[in-house]
Design an enzyme around this catalytic site. Structure first.
Site, PDB file in Angstrom:
ATOM      1  CB  SER A  99      48.370 -43.019 -22.759  1.00 47.52           C
ATOM      2  OG  SER A  99      48.039 -43.800 -21.424  1.00 47.52           O
ATOM      3  CE1 TYR A 151      44.658 -39.671 -19.807  1.00 45.81           C
ATOM      4  CE2 TYR A 151      46.116 -42.603 -19.339  1.00 45.81           C
ATOM      5  CZ  TYR A 151      45.741 -41.034 -20.023  1.00 45.81           C
ATOM      6  OH  TYR A 151      47.055 -40.688 -19.664  1.00 45.81           O
TER       7      TYR A 151
END
Length: 254
Positions: A138, A151
């Site tokens: 990501s 995350y």
């Protein structure tokens, strides 16, 4: 170019979103796709789409956080050529609002799940004389994102595991790369917005869309096309690399 004829590809999290798009594109380009998915019902929908288009796929109900389950599935598939680690979960919160339970939950899927799948895949790739691992990281692995502590931690680990595996298995002809999407419009995003911003869905969708300088979120198939290239023979000189697919988020947000 960019054909996967005769290749056996494992895609985790193939029941929806990016994983579903990758599984569908890979099958359309000739791969025999094996979907590892906790939600087997969702994965069956992907399977039906692939088969209707004339492709080949199989579904395995599997919790990637459980190493024994992953090894069992990989051994049943046997001799794979491609692994795409796409299964993942998110969490909203900064460090002090992230409970130990939530931290462990994100770690178990995003970090341990990626590790488990690579651990189980390496012997199968070795049988084929090499192959490709592609991890989905990501933009949060390289830039600070507000309220994404757990995350970001997990995706940073995915990026660095990618580099380590790429280095360690050079001599065995196993390439390992990762891709780092910005926001991608999937059912997960719609559910995330509805859960965390009730009554403000349209406002937040527009705000999140415009956080990419290009002015919109990515489409899952756009990520899938990049994955296809990186897993194809035409990308044979590429390993140990992270590919942002971010609408300019990292470089142009200034």
């Amino acid at each position: 170019m960019f054909q996967l004829n005769g290749k056996k590809a494992v895609v985790t999290g193939g029941g929806s979103g990016i994983g579903q798009a990758i599984a569908t594109v890979f099958a359309a380009r000739g791969a025999q796709v094996h979907i590892l998915e906790l939600n087997a019902t969702a994965a069956m929908s992907t399977l039906e789409t692939i088969e209707k288009a004339g492709g080949k796929a199989e579904v395995y109900a599997c919790n990637v956080a459980d190493q024994a389950e992953v090894i069992k599935a990989m051994e049943a598939i046997g001799g794979i050529d491609i692994l795409v680690n796409c299964a993942g979960i998110a969490h909203v919160g900064k460090l002090e609002t992230t409970s130990e339970f939530d931290f462990d939950r994100v770690y178990s899927v995003n970090v341990k799940g990626t590790y488990n799948c690579m651990f189980a895949a390496i012997p199968q790739l070795r049988k084929q004389g090499g192959g490709v691992i592609l991890n989905v990281a990501s933009i949060a692995s390289t830039v600070g994102i507000t309220d994404r502590f757990a995350y970001s931690m997990s995706k940073g680990a995915v990026l660095t595991m990618t580099l380590s595996v790429a280095r360690d298995y050079l001599a065995e002809n196993i390439r390992c790369n990762c891709i780092s999407p910005a926001r991608v419009h999937t059912p997960f995003v719609d559910g995330f917005i509805a859960k965390n911003y009730p009554g403000r869905e349209a406002e937040m969708f527009e705000k999140l869309s415009k956080s990419q300088p290009i002015g919109r979120m990515a489409k899952p198939e756009e990520v899938a096309w990049l994955a296809l290239y990186l897993c194809s023979d035409q990308a044979g000189f590429i390993t140990g690399t992270d590919y942002p697919i971010d609408g300019g988020f990292i470089r142009l947000n200034n």
